[in-house]
Design an enzyme around this catalytic site. Sequence first.
Site, PDB file in Angstrom:
ATOM      1  N   GLY A   1      39.068  78.890  43.152  1.00 58.40           N
ATOM      2  CA  GLY A   1      38.682  79.910  44.870  1.00 58.40           C
ATOM      3  C   GLY A   1      39.824  80.046  44.938  1.00 58.40           C
TER       4      GLY A   1
ATOM      5  N   ALA B   1      40.521  85.910  43.970  1.00 58.45           N
ATOM      6  CA  ALA B   1      40.394  86.336  42.750  1.00 58.45           C
ATOM      7  C   ALA B   1      38.676  86.055  42.141  1.00 58.45           C
ATOM      8  CB  ALA B   1      41.191  86.219  41.522  1.00 58.45           C
TER       9      ALA B   1
ATOM     10  N   VAL C   1      48.691  84.548  49.982  1.00 57.93           N
ATOM     11  CA  VAL C   1      49.530  85.592  50.346  1.00 57.93           C
ATOM     12  C   VAL C   1      47.631  86.246  49.660  1.00 57.93           C
ATOM     13  CG1 VAL C   1      51.886  85.060  50.786  1.00 57.93           C
ATOM     14  CG2 VAL C   1      50.707  85.707  48.248  1.00 57.93           C
TER      15      VAL C   1
ATOM     16  N   ALA D   1      47.664  92.984  52.161  1.00 61.43           N
ATOM     17  CA  ALA D   1      47.419  94.308  52.186  1.00 61.43           C
ATOM     18  C   ALA D   1      46.234  94.468  51.575  1.00 61.43           C
ATOM     19  CB  ALA D   1      48.825  95.199  52.262  1.00 61.43           C
TER      20      ALA D   1
ATOM     21  N   LYS E   1      43.851 100.186  57.360  1.00 60.07           N
ATOM     22  CA  LYS E   1      46.385 100.048  56.974  1.00 60.07           C
ATOM     23  C   LYS E   1      45.407 102.362  56.500  1.00 60.07           C
ATOM     24  CE  LYS E   1      48.266  99.215  52.733  1.00 60.07           C
ATOM     25  NZ  LYS E   1      48.215  99.053  51.696  1.00 60.07           N
TER      26      LYS E   1
ATOM     27  N   PRO F   1      50.787 107.552  52.797  1.00 55.81           N
ATOM     28  CA  PRO F   1      49.453 107.304  53.276  1.00 55.81           C
ATOM     29  C   PRO F   1      49.091 107.434  52.451  1.00 55.81           C
ATOM     30  CG  PRO F   1      50.264 109.949  52.864  1.00 55.81           C
ATOM     31  CD  PRO F   1      51.372 108.814  52.604  1.00 55.81           C
TER      32      PRO F   1
ATOM     33  N   LEU G   1      45.829  86.358  39.924  1.00 52.86           N
ATOM     34  CA  LEU G   1      47.580  86.577  39.276  1.00 52.86           C
ATOM     35  C   LEU G   1      47.280  85.801  37.517  1.00 52.86           C
ATOM     36  CD1 LEU G   1      48.459  84.577  42.947  1.00 52.86           C
ATOM     37  CD2 LEU G   1      49.076  86.819  42.044  1.00 52.86           C
TER      38      LEU G   1
ATOM     39  N   THR H   1      48.161  95.968  44.679  1.00 52.30           N
ATOM     40  CA  THR H   1      47.747  96.719  44.101  1.00 52.30           C
ATOM     41  C   THR H   1      46.773  95.510  42.930  1.00 52.30           C
ATOM     42  OG1 THR H   1      49.401  96.512  42.420  1.00 52.30           O
ATOM     43  CG2 THR H   1      48.761  98.499  43.196  1.00 52.30           C
TER      44      THR H   1
ATOM     45  N   ILE I   1      44.880  92.490  44.467  1.00 52.29           N
ATOM     46  CA  ILE I   1      43.580  92.377  44.640  1.00 52.29           C
ATOM     47  C   ILE I   1      42.442  93.661  44.284  1.00 52.29           C
ATOM     48  CG2 ILE I   1      41.077  92.877  47.149  1.00 52.29           C
ATOM     49  CD1 ILE I   1      43.689  91.247  47.999  1.00 52.29           C
TER      50      ILE I   1
HETATM   51  P1  FAD Z   1      45.532  82.197  44.292  1.00 53.49           P
HETATM   52  O1  FAD Z   1      45.141  82.153  45.370  1.00 53.49           O
HETATM   53  O2  FAD Z   1      46.389  80.974  43.605  1.00 53.49           O
HETATM   54  O3  FAD Z   1      44.560  80.655  43.973  1.00 53.49           O
HETATM   55  C1  FAD Z   1      43.558  79.889  42.225  1.00 53.49           C
HETATM   56  C2  FAD Z   1      43.163  79.139  42.459  1.00 53.49           C
HETATM   57  O4  FAD Z   1      42.769  78.067  41.176  1.00 53.49           O
HETATM   58  C3  FAD Z   1      42.811  77.938  43.346  1.00 53.49           C
HETATM   59  O5  FAD Z   1      41.399  77.878  44.112  1.00 53.49           O
HETATM   60  C4  FAD Z   1      42.930  76.591  42.846  1.00 53.49           C
HETATM   61  O6  FAD Z   1      42.639  75.366  43.666  1.00 53.49           O
HETATM   62  C5  FAD Z   1      42.832  76.616  42.045  1.00 53.49           C
HETATM   63  N1  FAD Z   1      43.319  76.059  40.977  1.00 53.49           N
HETATM   64  C6  FAD Z   1      44.134  76.244  39.910  1.00 53.49           C
HETATM   65  N2  FAD Z   1      44.680  74.884  38.916  1.00 53.49           N
HETATM   66  C7  FAD Z   1      43.086  74.376  39.036  1.00 53.49           C
HETATM   67  C8  FAD Z   1      43.050  73.012  38.512  1.00 53.49           C
HETATM   68  N3  FAD Z   1      43.548  72.512  37.704  1.00 53.49           N
HETATM   69  N4  FAD Z   1      41.774  72.741  38.497  1.00 53.49           N
HETATM   70  C9  FAD Z   1      41.034  73.102  38.927  1.00 53.49           C
HETATM   71  N5  FAD Z   1      41.504  74.416  40.183  1.00 53.49           N
HETATM   72  C10 FAD Z   1      42.621  74.773  40.153  1.00 53.49           C
HETATM   73  N6  FAD Z   1      47.813  91.145  46.499  1.00 53.49           N
HETATM   74  C11 FAD Z   1      46.912  92.091  47.603  1.00 53.49           C
HETATM   75  O7  FAD Z   1      46.086  93.309  46.548  1.00 53.49           O
HETATM   76  N7  FAD Z   1      47.991  92.776  47.667  1.00 53.49           N
HETATM   77  C12 FAD Z   1      49.587  91.928  48.356  1.00 53.49           C
HETATM   78  O8  FAD Z   1      49.894  92.596  49.765  1.00 53.49           O
HETATM   79  C13 FAD Z   1      48.890  90.772  48.034  1.00 53.49           C
HETATM   80  N8  FAD Z   1      51.279  90.261  48.810  1.00 53.49           N
HETATM   81  C14 FAD Z   1      51.298  89.153  48.023  1.00 53.49           C
HETATM   82  C15 FAD Z   1      52.395  88.383  48.126  1.00 53.49           C
HETATM   83  C16 FAD Z   1      52.959  87.934  46.956  1.00 53.49           C
HETATM   84  C17 FAD Z   1      54.029  86.933  47.409  1.00 53.49           C
HETATM   85  C18 FAD Z   1      51.972  87.401  46.018  1.00 53.49           C
HETATM   86  C19 FAD Z   1      52.723  85.853  45.023  1.00 53.49           C
HETATM   87  C20 FAD Z   1      50.651  87.913  45.701  1.00 53.49           C
HETATM   88  C21 FAD Z   1      50.769  88.944  46.710  1.00 53.49           C
HETATM   89  N9  FAD Z   1      49.314  89.174  45.712  1.00 53.49           N
HETATM   90  C22 FAD Z   1      48.979  90.478  47.047  1.00 53.49           C
HETATM   91  C23 FAD Z   1      48.150  88.608  44.740  1.00 53.49           C
HETATM   92  C24 FAD Z   1      47.539  87.820  45.771  1.00 53.49           C
HETATM   93  O9  FAD Z   1      48.396  87.212  46.285  1.00 53.49           O
HETATM   94  C25 FAD Z   1      46.761  87.286  44.481  1.00 53.49           C
HETATM   95  O10 FAD Z   1      46.392  88.777  43.843  1.00 53.49           O
HETATM   96  C26 FAD Z   1      45.587  87.071  44.670  1.00 53.49           C
HETATM   97  O11 FAD Z   1      45.376  86.428  46.104  1.00 53.49           O
HETATM   98  C27 FAD Z   1      44.908  86.337  43.642  1.00 53.49           C
HETATM   99  O12 FAD Z   1      45.364  85.055  43.668  1.00 53.49           O
HETATM  100  P2  FAD Z   1      44.319  84.323  43.278  1.00 53.49           P
HETATM  101  O13 FAD Z   1      43.058  83.777  43.033  1.00 53.49           O
HETATM  102  O14 FAD Z   1      44.308  84.831  41.468  1.00 53.49           O
HETATM  103  O15 FAD Z   1      45.189  82.702  42.728  1.00 53.49           O
END
Ligand code: FAD
Length: 505
Positions: free
Chosen positions: A15, A18, A50, A53, A81, A99, A335, A346, A348
């Site tokens: 949650g 993504a 994080v 943007a 932005k 831009p 991720l 990129t 998101i």
């Molecule tokens: P996460 O936010 O890690 O969420 C994972 C979820 O899975 C959580 O809810 C967690 O609780 C759950 N989970 C994991 N394991 C289990 C388990 N065993 N059981 C139950 N639940 C579980 N993207 C952009 O578009 N613009 C940006 O400026 C940008 N900056 C970034 C900077 C950094 C340093 C990083 C690392 C990423 C950045 N990103 C950016 C990418 C962006 O953060 C991710 O694409 C976005 O947050 C999606 O993350 P996620 O939902 O895939 O993973």
Amino acid sequence: MNRNDQIRHVVIAGGGTAGWMAAAALSRLTGNGITKVTLVESDEIGIVGVGEATIPPIKTFNAMLGIDENDFLSQTEGTFKLGIEFDGWLRPSHSYLHPFGAYGHDINGIRFHQIWLKQCQSGFAVPFGAFNLCTIAAKLNRFARPSRDEGGAMPPLDYAFHFDAALYARYLSRYAQRFGVSRIEGKIKHVELREDGFISALQLENDLRISGDLFIDCTGFRGVLIEQALKTGYEDWTHWLPCDRAAAVPSGRIDPLLPYTRSTAQAAGWQWRIPLQHRTGNGLVFCSGYISDDEAVATLIRNLDGPQLGEPRVIPFRTGRRKLAWNKNCVALGLAAGFMEPLESTSIHLVQAGISKLLALFPSCNFSALERDEYNRLTALQWEQVRDFLIAHYKLNRREEPFWRACSDMGIPETLRRKLGLFAGSGRFFRYEDELFVEPSWTAVLLGQGLIPENYDPLVDTMNDSELQRIMMNMMSAVRHAAENMPAHADFIRRNCASTRIKEI
Ligand code: FAD
């Protein structure tokens, strides 16, 4: 399709941004009364938090969900932005803006940048950015949404958002649950597989068992389903995108509230600054082969523009992508599908693109291999195109530090080598298969990184120079005039989408 083949239960694991983006988009599936969507997340693990943007196509995602933009910005502490400022990326003290939106207008079917290149060679020294509305508005710290009757001499403005990642996930969570998505809190301890290797259920630590037909893995870097259970494999791109860690920390809000992201090159990486209504997001993306975590954190803190809020967090990552984004009955988003570092914001967008493709190729329980292959082919292509764009920023630097020297010396993918060669010759650019970054973006970054084409399109010589200069001067003053007539960014926000939690912005 036989009704019995219909997907009846979609299970989203994770949650973060993504997971909740997927849940919000898939909530529409619940309307038929047959399909259920359930999201499992673990409060104990939390989200990466994080990712603040975005790029302009996010407006299409919001529109698809019917989200009111002002309400969305006010609830996520969001700002507008207009692009990204790259400071020190070519060499120290050099700066350029990438831009959104076009530069000038093509004339008689000839690309505007080709016309500009020829005029430059004849001594008409007006900066390229003078023909882009986002560039001038960003420099003046102004913002307004494009009006419908804009056009004529002026290229259109485009925009995206900065927002608080945790508030964004919460906002989408409320949306998705309102439209029928069920949320279950708990940690996945085991992924059950059928004999054919497809996922049948998730077992949680609290002994709940969640069976489903289609599983979306949004568990972040862990890839609990796609990697830990299905062993899909990862294509490593660290030889092209060598940064492997980020240190992140928020700081106090600073004025003026800038309508763009800032990316500042540092000795072994780069630092982002993202202005939000209530604070500033900062982070240093760096390569652990050249500096330690302690040095990275010290650099980050030394370069904050406002008071530090909280303790810095170091987040390790490995650039690359999952070999198959869709494996068996599991689609990885966010991720869990891979990561290419946040240089052009990129990630998101790639979540959004993955959801759109999934909806376009939504499966039945038969899971057509052909459709799955098409999803994977299109995903791989899109990721590789974004990858090439990011690599170009590193490859074309002329800095002296060992990290940057290694980047300028590195080999690059053949696809990028061809692109750079075509541009370096006569400024040519071709967009392949729905490529995300189009000509204005590539031109902004390649010129900004000092790749000036040797020649221009010979067709420009068929046009009258003084007439071209007259048209260009008109464009330039139309851009300037439009930007000067916009309100200050902070004023626009105050009037339209101020946070409900803070009174003064
Ligand atoms: P996460 O936010 O890690 O969420 C994972 C979820 O899975 C959580 O809810 C967690 O609780 C759950 N989970 C994991 N394991 C289990 C388990 N065993 N059981 C139950 N639940 C579980 N993207 C952009 O578009 N613009 C940006 O400026 C940008 N900056 C970034 C900077 C950094 C340093 C990083 C690392 C990423 C950045 N990103 C950016 C990418 C962006 O953060 C991710 O694409 C976005 O947050 C999606 O993350 P996620 O939902 O895939 O993973």
